[in-house]
Write a protein that holds these residues in place. Structure first.
Motif, short mmCIF file in Angstrom:
data_model
loop_
_atom_site.label_atom_id
_atom_site.label_comp_id
_atom_site.label_asym_id
_atom_site.label_seq_id
_atom_site.Cartn_x
_atom_site.Cartn_y
_atom_site.Cartn_z
N PRO A 10 1.57 9.35 1.60
CA PRO A 10 2.03 9.32 2.64
C PRO A 10 1.24 9.87 3.40
N VAL A 17 1.03 16.68 0.63
CA VAL A 17 2.21 16.06 0.20
C VAL A 17 2.63 16.12 -1.87
N ASP A 19 5.65 17.18 -1.74
CA ASP A 19 7.27 17.11 -1.96
C ASP A 19 7.45 15.06 -2.20
N GLN A 20 6.58 14.90 -1.25
CA GLN A 20 7.30 13.12 -1.53
C GLN A 20 6.32 12.47 -3.07
N GLU A 23 8.37 13.46 -5.29
CA GLU A 23 10.18 12.33 -4.77
C GLU A 23 9.80 10.93 -5.78
N THR A 61 10.84 4.69 -1.19
CA THR A 61 10.63 6.59 -0.87
C THR A 61 10.21 6.88 0.38
N ILE A 62 8.70 6.64 -0.03
CA ILE A 62 7.98 7.29 1.62
C ILE A 62 8.00 6.70 2.48
N ALA A 65 11.21 7.52 4.57
CA ALA A 65 10.35 9.10 4.94
C ALA A 65 9.69 8.57 6.66
N TYR A 67 6.82 7.24 6.96
CA TYR A 67 5.01 8.07 7.11
C TYR A 67 4.78 6.54 6.38
N THR A 69 1.97 4.77 4.63
CA THR A 69 1.33 5.47 3.38
C THR A 69 0.47 4.35 2.76
#
Length: 107
Positions: A10, A17, A19-20, A23, A61-62, A65, A67, A69
């Motif tokens: 992100p 970053v 956590d992102q 995932e 997935t990002i 959320a 963001y 990217t």
């Protein structure tokens, strides 16, 4: 067959970053394809049809959320269908370095 290196993250004002990215890496690992994650890229090996949907899911997935990217992709495409290059390329370089060290007596 190919080895793809990609980085997806992100674009945020925050420092971490992790956590992102974690995932996105989880999605790659769950794919079952050979992969490796370093501080700069995640590498994944397979055919276009196998790898590109995994990269897309990791990216989505990002994006989902909320963001903006960044995605960077690099590929080493092998027309001969060779597999095992995720580790094979590194092994060949290490072998050459070891041979050089033996020849020169340096380690």
């Amino acid at each position: 067959m190919a080895v793809f290196a990609f980085s997806v993250a992100p674009m945020t004002a925050g420092e971490s970053v992790a956590d992102q990215v974690a995932e996105a890496v989880r999605i790659v690992r769950e794919s079952g394809l050979p992969n490796r994650t370093t501080s700069m890229f995640t590498e994944i090996e397979g055919s276009w049809d196998e790898v590109m949907p995994v990269i897309q899911r990791a990216t989505d997935t990002i994006v989902r959320a909320g963001y903006r990217t960044s995605l960077v992709i690099k590929a080493d495409i092998r027309p001969d269908g060779r597999t095992g290059e995720l580790h094979g390329k590194i092994a060949r370089v290490e072998e050459r370095l070891s041979a050089d060290e033996e020849e020169t007596g340096h380690s």
